[in-house]
Design an enzyme around this catalytic site. Structure first.
Site, PDB file in Angstrom:
ATOM      1  N   HIS A   8      34.949  19.628  -1.031  1.00  0.00           N
ATOM      2  CA  HIS A   8      33.694  20.220  -1.493  1.00  0.00           C
ATOM      3  C   HIS A   8      34.072  21.672  -1.787  1.00  0.00           C
ATOM      4  O   HIS A   8      34.279  22.456  -0.862  1.00  0.00           O
ATOM      5  CB  HIS A   8      32.645  20.119  -0.384  1.00  0.00           C
ATOM      6  CG  HIS A   8      31.395  20.890  -0.643  1.00  0.00           C
ATOM      7  ND1 HIS A   8      30.161  20.285  -0.733  1.00  0.00           N
ATOM      8  CD2 HIS A   8      31.166  22.215  -0.812  1.00  0.00           C
ATOM      9  CE1 HIS A   8      29.229  21.207  -0.946  1.00  0.00           C
ATOM     10  NE2 HIS A   8      29.826  22.396  -0.998  1.00  0.00           N
ATOM     11  N   ASP A  53      27.394  10.798  -3.979  1.00  0.00           N
ATOM     12  CA  ASP A  53      26.980  11.878  -3.070  1.00  0.00           C
ATOM     13  C   ASP A  53      25.615  11.557  -2.465  1.00  0.00           C
ATOM     14  O   ASP A  53      24.740  12.421  -2.352  1.00  0.00           O
ATOM     15  CB  ASP A  53      26.974  13.237  -3.782  1.00  0.00           C
ATOM     16  CG  ASP A  53      26.851  14.420  -2.810  1.00  0.00           C
ATOM     17  OD1 ASP A  53      26.980  14.210  -1.588  1.00  0.00           O
ATOM     18  OD2 ASP A  53      26.618  15.545  -3.285  1.00  0.00           O
TER      19      ASP A  53
END
Length: 427
Positions: free
Chosen positions: A181, A307
């Site tokens: 991330h 996600d």
């Protein structure tokens, strides 16, 4: 599990063409794929698919199950039931749960929890660092030996370059990916959406795209130096696509994913302070959205990952300033992408299945996933490409209904999902 099952009168992809077929499943594996109506149905259970599309089970390398720690939002059971509803048969669970599975003991306990509750295959990520936000590395060798698919601090970027460098050195030796991330905290500036004309118009603090791109630029340099396989989560910015494209051209072992929402929406879709549109990274400008699709089409971005990030209705009822980042996505991914990209002819169905099944399995070395071939485990998704359905709260099997796509009418509904020959979802 039925000993012998025939999925009759389906359609499968051969190249770019849908071809009528029967699929025979014996003892949990695909034993035969033949012309429609030709399979021997004696001593078999038969499911007539009535022309529906038979796909390899989809593979999602980015899901949040909130279990343990925040089970009011999701559990492994509800999250994997939702995945099955979306046609996913293999998913990868992020380690941002409480407690973080940052010791071998906690990691082993997380694996056991997954095995006890999940209705689809769950691969588990290990964190890169203790607590997922600091600089002390976890025991990489022990986590890998237990079966960690990869290492990630997802939800947070690794802020210190040396921490990432040391992590990549260990990952390279073990042959396990580092999954990032990418977000430089010092560049976020307390933002809640993409920094641009829309954030200014709405009077909301913005996050500049460079907060992602700068960290990816740092990390691809470190990946080149260490030889690690570096995978970038939920790419959202045109600048990041350009960095990744250059890295691939230079032979760096880098792969990347994009989410359905970043492909299908941009910040101009946010017309008011609405936390259903609050996700991290935020929806970019229209030029970012165009760059993401171009990157997917030219191979700079390897795959699509959802996600999936459930939250409670009360949390998402707040202003974007207070609400948590994240939306659900594993139940709507295929139908939305099929409706908005395949039907208009922007991409082909074969490309979509490559990005949602074959390529993620290939990149992460999931040998039993992503292919519809004889001898493979019968991990199969069947989709009705014709009938449409509207996304409403009742549509979801997830505990979370936090989606900016509420009210959309979509084709490509899941009819049947099987894991190892066992039906785990049926419409």
């Amino acid at each position: 599990m039925m000993e012998r099952l025939v999925l009759s009168h389906g359609q499968r992809l051969i190249g770019d063409q849908l071809v009528a077929c029967d699929v025979v499943i014996t003892a949990g594996k695909i034993s035969q794929i033949s012309d429609a109506g030709s399979a021997d149905t004696g001593d078999s259970d038969v499911i007539d698919l009535q022309g529906a599309f038979v796909s390899p089970g989809l593979v999602d390398v980015h899901e949040h199950f909130r279990d343990p720690g925040e089970t009011e939002k999701e559990t492994i059971k509800t999250g994997t039931q939702a995945a099955a509803h979306g046609g996913f048969t293999t998913v990868a669970a992020m380690p941002n749960v409480l407690p973080v599975p940052d010791t071998p003991e906690r990691f082993a306990a997380q694996l056991q929890r997954n095995a006890d509750q999940a209705v689809v295959h769950v691969q588990q990520y290990a964190p890169i660092t203790q607590g997922r936000t600091g600089d002390q590395l976890v025991a990489f060798d022990q986590m890998a030996a237990l079966g960690a698919m990869a290492f990630t601090n997802d939800g947070n970027g690794v802020q210190t370059a040396d921490t990432m460098y040391l992590a990549m050195q260990q990952a390279a030796v073990l042959g396990v990916p580092i999954v990032a991330h990418a977000e430089a905290d010092s560049l976020v500036h307390g933002g809640v959406m993409h920094e641009g004309e829309i954030s200014r118009k709405l009077g909301l603090p913005g996050i500049p795209s460079v907060s992602e791109t700068a960290q990816v630029a740092r990390d691809v340099t470190l990946a080149a130096a260490t030889g690690a396989h570096y995978h970038v989560c939920h790419v959202s910015a045109a600048g990041t696509v350009a960095v990744l494209r250059a890295a691939k051209q230079n032979g760096v072992a880098v792969t990347a994913e994009v989410s359905p929402h970043h492909l299908l929406l941009n910040d101009h879709d946010i017309i008011r302070d609405d936390a259903q549109f609050k996700m991290n990274p935020p929806l970019g400008a229209p030029t970012d959205q165009q760059a993401l699709l171009a990157g997917l089409l030219d191979g700079t971005i390897d795959m699509i990952a959802t996600d999936h990030a459930p939250h409670t209705a009360a949390q998402k009822a707040q202003s974007m300033r207070q609400a948590p980042f994240g939306i659900v996505g594993n139940e709507t991914a295929f139908s939305l992408l099929y409706t908005k990209l395949v039907r208009p002819g922007v991409v082909s169905l074969a490309q979509l299945i490559d990005w949602l099944a074959s390529r993620p399995a290939e990149v992460f070395g999931l040998s039993g996933a992503g292919r519809l071939t004889v001898g493979q485990p019968a991990d199969i998704a069947v989709f009705d490409l014709a009938t449409t359905e509207t996304v409403t709260p009742e549509y979801f099997q997830s505990k979370g209904h936090n989606s900016p796509f509420m009210g959309e009418t979509v084709a490509g509904q899941t009819v049947l999902t099987m894991v190892g020959g066992t039906v785990v979802y049926q419409r």
